[in-house]
Scaffold this active site. Structure first.
Site, mmCIF file in Angstrom:
data_model
loop_
_atom_site.group_PDB
_atom_site.id
_atom_site.type_symbol
_atom_site.label_atom_id
_atom_site.label_comp_id
_atom_site.label_asym_id
_atom_site.label_seq_id
_atom_site.Cartn_x
_atom_site.Cartn_y
_atom_site.Cartn_z
ATOM 1 C CG ASP A 71 -1.648 0.902 1.102
ATOM 2 O OD1 ASP A 71 -1.991 2.600 0.330
ATOM 3 O OD2 ASP A 71 -2.739 0.587 1.939
ATOM 4 C CG HIS A 82 -4.546 2.329 -1.480
ATOM 5 N ND1 HIS A 82 -4.987 2.190 0.503
ATOM 6 C CD2 HIS A 82 -5.782 3.778 -1.749
ATOM 7 C CE1 HIS A 82 -5.857 3.730 0.452
ATOM 8 N NE2 HIS A 82 -6.399 3.959 -0.362
#
Length: 232
Positions: A170, A201
């Site tokens: 992420d 993400h």
């Protein structure tokens, strides 16, 4: 086909617009669906439809209603992505949790549904954590929640089940932040963290370039099982 409704804010500030999907048959519980920074867009409405098909009343409040009501953005369009980042900077998560509490009250009092779960994505994932620490939500799930590592001092207040989906690549949540989350939350018996190696993400978005099909399917299956366990 869903419908739009209004939920009274707790502080008398106004009416929170919300998108609602109702099951065709009996309602077994409710799930509040908190969007990313892109508003209640097509992807969030699709998620609501999926939960309604499983027997849940799905309610997606407009989290930006105070300053950008009704906004729907596409993260794959650069200009809209930058617009969303601007809204994120304006957003007050403390007020956001109060809006979630207003939705919980609306579901329980006006709809007569006692068990209320919550699922949130990105900013909504952070709000899922905050709802677990600050409200009496029955259970909550956060996908790639941001800035949770900065709020671990609230974790002692978690009294109901919380599950967090954490993609290890992420680019908004650093490895150091992920490490802090594990160290702060793994000992808590109410909390379960799932890591998704190499995913970024937004991997569980319904549509668009960010989706990772295998990762999304795995995370969503865990979420469905979690809700089946705690919402019945």
């Amino acid at each position: 086909m869903g419908e739009k409704t209004q939920i009274s804010a707790l502080d008398g500030e106004g009416q929170i617009p919300a998108y609602v999907e109702r099951p065709a048959g009996e309602v077994k519980a409710a799930i509040i669906v908190i969007p990313e920074i892109f508003g209640v867009n097509e992807g969030i409405r699709s998620k609501c439809e999926s939960y309604a098909a499983e027997g849940y009343l799905a309610v997606a409040p407009d989290i930006f209603w105070r300053f950008a009501p009704g906004v729907e953005l596409n993260p794959d369009v650069e200009a809209e992505l930058q617009e969303a980042f601007g809204y994120f900077q304006q957003y007050d998560p403390d007020k956001g949790v109060k809006d979630i509490e207003a939705a919980i009250h609306w579901i329980r009092r006006e709809k007569g549904i006692a068990k209320v779960g919550l699922v949130g994505y990105c900013l909504g994932g952070r709000l899922a954590y905050m709802a677990a620490t600050r409200t009496d939500i029955t259970c909550s799930v956060g996908y790639y929640g941001v800035m949770i590592d900065q709020m671990l001092d609230e974790s002692h207040a978690i009294a109901n089940p919380l599950m967090l989906h954490v993609p290890t690549a992420d680019h908004f949540v650093t490895p150091e932040a992920q490490k802090a989350m594990h160290e702060g939350l793994d000992p808590n018996p109410h909390v379960t963290l799932h890591d998704y190696q190499g995913l970024d993400h937004g991997f569980a978005t319904e549509f668009g370039d960010r989706r990772d099909e295998a990762g999304a399917q795995l995370a969503d299956s865990r979420t469905r099982e979690f809700f089946a366990t705690y919402l019945g």
